[in-house]
Motif scaffolding. Structure first.
Motif, short mmCIF file in Angstrom:
data_model
loop_
_atom_site.label_atom_id
_atom_site.label_comp_id
_atom_site.label_asym_id
_atom_site.label_seq_id
_atom_site.Cartn_x
_atom_site.Cartn_y
_atom_site.Cartn_z
N HIS A 182 0.82 -1.22 0.00
CA HIS A 182 0.00 0.00 0.00
C HIS A 182 0.85 1.26 0.00
N ARG A 183 2.15 1.10 0.28
CA ARG A 183 3.04 2.26 0.23
C ARG A 183 3.47 2.59 -1.20
N PHE A 184 3.18 1.70 -2.11
CA PHE A 184 3.59 1.93 -3.49
C PHE A 184 2.40 2.25 -4.37
N GLY A 185 2.64 2.98 -5.42
CA GLY A 185 1.60 3.14 -6.42
C GLY A 185 1.60 1.91 -7.32
N VAL A 186 0.46 1.70 -7.97
CA VAL A 186 0.37 0.56 -8.87
C VAL A 186 1.44 0.66 -9.95
N HIS A 187 1.73 1.90 -10.35
CA HIS A 187 2.69 2.08 -11.44
C HIS A 187 4.08 1.59 -11.09
N GLN A 188 4.47 1.80 -9.83
CA GLN A 188 5.79 1.31 -9.42
C GLN A 188 5.83 -0.21 -9.47
N ARG A 189 4.74 -0.80 -9.02
CA ARG A 189 4.67 -2.25 -9.03
C ARG A 189 4.78 -2.78 -10.47
N LEU A 190 4.04 -2.11 -11.36
CA LEU A 190 4.06 -2.55 -12.75
C LEU A 190 5.41 -2.31 -13.40
N ALA A 191 6.05 -1.21 -13.04
CA ALA A 191 7.35 -0.90 -13.63
C ALA A 191 8.34 -2.02 -13.30
N LEU A 192 8.29 -2.50 -12.08
CA LEU A 192 9.21 -3.58 -11.69
C LEU A 192 8.83 -4.87 -12.42
N ARG A 193 7.53 -5.13 -12.47
CA ARG A 193 7.08 -6.32 -13.17
C ARG A 193 7.56 -6.31 -14.63
N ASP A 194 7.43 -5.14 -15.25
CA ASP A 194 7.76 -5.05 -16.67
C ASP A 194 9.23 -5.31 -16.96
N LYS A 195 10.07 -5.12 -15.95
CA LYS A 195 11.49 -5.41 -16.14
C LYS A 195 11.74 -6.90 -16.36
N GLY A 196 10.73 -7.70 -16.02
CA GLY A 196 10.93 -9.13 -16.15
C GLY A 196 10.24 -9.73 -17.37
N VAL A 197 9.58 -8.86 -18.16
CA VAL A 197 8.87 -9.40 -19.32
C VAL A 197 9.87 -9.75 -20.42
N VAL A 198 9.86 -11.01 -20.81
CA VAL A 198 10.74 -11.45 -21.90
C VAL A 198 9.86 -12.13 -22.94
N GLY A 199 9.81 -11.57 -24.12
CA GLY A 199 8.92 -12.12 -25.13
C GLY A 199 7.50 -12.06 -24.60
N ASP A 200 6.83 -13.20 -24.56
CA ASP A 200 5.48 -13.15 -23.99
C ASP A 200 5.44 -13.81 -22.61
N LEU A 201 6.59 -13.90 -21.96
CA LEU A 201 6.62 -14.45 -20.60
C LEU A 201 6.63 -13.33 -19.57
N TYR A 202 5.70 -13.42 -18.61
CA TYR A 202 5.62 -12.42 -17.55
C TYR A 202 6.08 -13.02 -16.23
N PRO A 203 6.75 -12.22 -15.39
CA PRO A 203 7.14 -12.75 -14.09
C PRO A 203 5.93 -12.88 -13.16
N HIS A 204 6.07 -13.69 -12.14
CA HIS A 204 5.04 -13.82 -11.12
C HIS A 204 5.15 -12.66 -10.14
N GLN A 205 4.02 -12.35 -9.49
CA GLN A 205 4.05 -11.27 -8.51
C GLN A 205 3.42 -11.70 -7.20
N LEU A 206 4.14 -11.39 -6.12
CA LEU A 206 3.59 -11.60 -4.79
C LEU A 206 3.63 -10.25 -4.08
N VAL A 207 2.47 -9.72 -3.74
CA VAL A 207 2.47 -8.44 -3.02
C VAL A 207 1.98 -8.69 -1.61
N MET A 208 2.65 -8.06 -0.65
CA MET A 208 2.36 -8.35 0.75
C MET A 208 1.89 -7.10 1.46
N THR A 209 1.01 -7.27 2.41
CA THR A 209 0.61 -6.12 3.21
C THR A 209 0.34 -6.55 4.64
N ALA A 210 0.75 -5.69 5.56
CA ALA A 210 0.49 -5.96 6.98
C ALA A 210 -0.73 -5.16 7.42
N THR A 211 -1.30 -4.42 6.49
CA THR A 211 -2.51 -3.69 6.84
C THR A 211 -3.68 -4.54 6.39
#
Ligand code: ADP
Ligand code: MG
Length: 695
Positions: A403-432
């Motif tokens: 919740h401390r991040f914007g969706v865009h930051q999360r996506l920006a990191l995710r996009d660094k892992g896109v190779v061809g049509d393979l997408y990385p997995h995402q685990l987002v955690m929150t203590a709230t």
């Protein structure tokens, strides 16, 4: 006549009298098409169809009544005003005017009959009934009771647009419906039948032009409920559509290596709780499938999310992929580095880190390791999403305290892992913890996992609420506590956002405590200290070289010092529930009984009082989150995620909880059976406020 033309597709300027100027103002309310006019719904009604006897007027209603002037006088009680006493044989009422002319007063002669409309208020012990600035007209006795005003809808308005405009616009829009234009009915027939909801046009008619004022809550009327449902569904769809898109993406598949997992748990030195094991299973099922995981892991502070993240990371690393973990602060990231390094070094996995403070050669070396794939596990702050950071084979992205991040930051990191049509997995955690209804709607693009069990051996924190005037008692308690071998957090808060002031306040508090407790070792951390300075102080506290750690709310996230078992929060009334809960989660991590003292400055507002009471009564994060949602509203709880979402026009997260429970299933059905209505529904209720291009 244009058959098959939808008002949804006609600009509002098609209505008579709506030019560019008005259209611009309407746009501010999100009204762009003719149909949008119909979806701008009234929130109450004025009944001008019948005259109410003065004796029967109800406080809190807007009513039409008639009466004879008994007395009209100008008084100067605080403010010059004109009071008109009116009677009709059943009772009396006072009309109050702050603005009036002498000719107006002249006309209000004793015995004159008036017809009035206004908001009725009762007050005082002898129950006086009053109306401030009613609309009124002079009538003759013969005209009494001759009214034909009907029922008027009252709309939310904006600058420069009044009720009359909205009434006219909706009349014009209905006239177009009568000419044969259509409005898109997006709900399936079967659903309407199940709920016994009328057709869309009938609903709109009932709401805009009712023949009588609906009794009871507007939200309970079927016509209104149906539209609430539509709005909730549109919100859900806007996210679940994104999720559905992602389900079509491919991603690498990771097999669990049982041997490595066993080794890891030996290193860790404890066994997983049932809840942790269940979540690890959920995650490994995701990681085995050929589609990207999109999972939100919720778990209260201290519930042990880190080991679960580590298990996930091992699966990816074992398959030859890189894992990135992003945390919102350096303090927290640094703590992760320590934890993971202690675990992973024994498994031969190196932990790399990348922070904003890394510059020059160090930066080059780190980013090179990441780019060339030598670093398998990388922990960092948002420095990780910088353009210059390239990964070699990023298979899993873990976001802590999402919740401390914007969706865009999360996506920006995710996009660094896109190779061809393979997408990385995402685990987002929150203590709230997120209340269920909120999670159902606000996180419809993610699968949910919950760790709802604390590791064994935790004792719940006992919370006391004390006025600041009892500070002396608190000081004694600290002295006693330290003698018993406890360590203490002293948290300073400040209303101002200013970090400078906040740090000054902490410095002052530290000085004061040093003067009052000269024998104790007192340290200070605040947001303006250099990173190394902070680390040094935190290290001293962790090694028990300090008895008291005075801190600003920077310690809110992630600091883990099990021997600290007493926390004092100054001016706790200034903090929200989520923040208090996070802070309190810093204690209660060891074997000893822990205590939290919430000090407040009297007088307490009702809201603050409720917050502190909840904190005293429960340690359960979900209960606290539910209360938080009631007190603050869902939008605040969603934090940065709320862009475009949860700003409902007519729905209400709390009131409509029962409908929300039904939405998820319906959304699935609509996506499968009726995908054509998705776009129009989203556009109707969310307009252009949906910002995300993709998940
Ligand atoms: P959070 O969910 O707040 O991130 P952490 O992952 O930091 O919580 O865990 C809090 C503490 O509990 C850590 O010291 C961790 O080692 C410990 N812990 C986690 N899981 C267990 C467990 N199953 N048994 C015992 N201790 C555990
Ligand atoms: Mg954590």
């Amino acid at each position: 006549m244009q058959k098959e033309t939808y008002l949804d597709d006609l600009a509002v300027t098609e209505l008579k009298g709506v030019g560019e100027k008005v259209a611009e103002k309407l746009q501010r309310l999100g009204i762009e098409s003719v149909a949008d006019v119909l979806f701008h719904l009234p929130f109450r009604y004025e009944d001008r169809s019948k005259v109410v006897a003065i004796g029967a007027l109800q406080s809190g209603t807007s009513s039409l009544f008639e009466g004879q002037v008994e007395l009209a006088e100008v008084v100067f009680r605080g403010r010059r005003s004109m009071l008109v006493r009116l009677g009709d044989g059943t009772g009396f009422i006072t009309l109050r005017f702050f603005h009036f002319s002498m000719s107006q007063k002249q006309a209000l002669q004793r015995g004159q009959w008036l017809r009035c409309f206004g908001d009725i208020r009762s007050y005082g012990q002898t129950i006086k009934t009053e109306v401030v600035h009613p609309e009124y007209e002079l009538i003759t006795e013969d005209q009494r009771g001759q009214v034909d005003g009907g029922v008027l809808a009252v709309y939310p308005v904006t600058d420069g647009l009044n009720q009359a405009t909205f009434r006219k616009l909706s009349r014009l829009a209905f006239a177009m419906l009568e000419q044969g234009f259509l409005v898109r009915d997006c709900l399936p027939k079967q659903l309407l039948q199940e709920h016994a909801w009328p057709e869309l046009v009938v609903c709109l008619q009932q709401l805009h032009c009712p023949t009588s004022v609906p009794s009871g809550e507007l939200s309970q009327i079927p016509a209104f409920k149906r539209l609430i449902y539509e709005e909730l569904l549109a919100n859900h769809l806007s996210l679940s559509r994104l999720k559905q898109g992602v389900d079509h993406f491919s991603s690498p598949q990771f097999k669990i290596n049982d041997k490595v997992q066993r080794q890891f748990l030996e290193v860790v030195g404890f066994s997983l709780t049932g809840a942790q094991q269940r979540v690890v299973n959920e995650i490994s099922t995701d990681l085995l499938s050929a589609h990207p995981m999109q999972r939100l892991l919720q778990g209260d502070v201290g519930s042990g999310k880190t080991v679960v993240a580590a298990c996930a990371a091992l699966m990816a690393i074992g398959a030859g992929y890189q894992v990135a973990l992003m945390a919102p602060t350096e303090l927290l990231a640094e703590q992760h580095v320590k934890n993971f390094d202690a675990w992973f070094s024994q498994l031969g996995i190196e932990v790399a880190c990348l922070f904003g403070r890394h510059k020059g050669k160090t930066y080059q070396a780190i980013t090179e390791g990441i780019r060339e794939g030598r670093s398998k596990f990388i922990i960092g702050t948002h420095a990780l999403v910088q353009e210059k950071v390239d990964f070699n084979k990023l298979g899993l992205v873990i976001i802590d305290e999402q919740h401390r991040f914007g969706v865009h930051q999360r996506l920006a990191l995710r996009d660094k892992g896109v190779v061809g049509d393979l997408y990385p997995h995402q685990l987002v955690m929150t203590a709230t913890p997120i209340p269920r209804t909120l999670a159902l709607l606000g996180y419809a693009d993610l699968d949910l996992s919950v760790i709802d069990e604390l590791p064994p051996g935790r004792t719940p924190v006992t919370t006391t609420v004390l006025s600041i005037s009892k500070r002396g008692l608190v000081i004694d308690r600290i002295k006693q506590g330290v003698e018993d071998g406890r360590q203490v957090y002293w948290v300073c808060t400040l209303v101002e956002e200013s970090e400078v002031l906040q740090c000054q306040a902490a410095e002052v508090a530290a000085q004061l405590l040093t003067a009052q407790l000269p024998d104790l070792n007192i340290g200070l951390v605040h947001g303006r200290m250099k990173f190394d300075e902070k680390q040094t102080v935190m290290g001293q506290f962790k090694r028990q070289q300090l008895d008291i750690l005075v801190a600003t709310t920077v310690i809110e996230v992630g600091v883990d010092v099990p021997n600290a078992s007493l926390m004092v929060i100054e001016n706790a009334e200034r903090l929200g529930l989520a923040q208090l809960h996070q802070l309190r989660g810093r204690v209660g991590r060891g074997q000893r009984d822990s205590h939290c003292v919430l000090m407040y400055q009297a007088p307490l507002s009702d809201n603050a009082n409720e917050r502190l009471t909840v904190m005293r009564e429960t340690n359960n994060g979900f209960k606290i989150a539910e209360k938080d949602m009631q007190l603050r509203g869902p939008g605040e709880l969603l934090g940065k995620r709320q862009a475009g979402f949860m700003r409902f026009k007519i729905a209400d997260m709390l009131r409509d909880a029962e409908l929300i429970e039904q939405i998820a299933d319906e959304a699935e059905r609509v996506l499968v059976n009726n995908p054509k209505v998705v776009e129009p529904l989203i556009h109707r209720w969310l307009g252009n406020s949906v910002e995300y291009a993709h998940v």
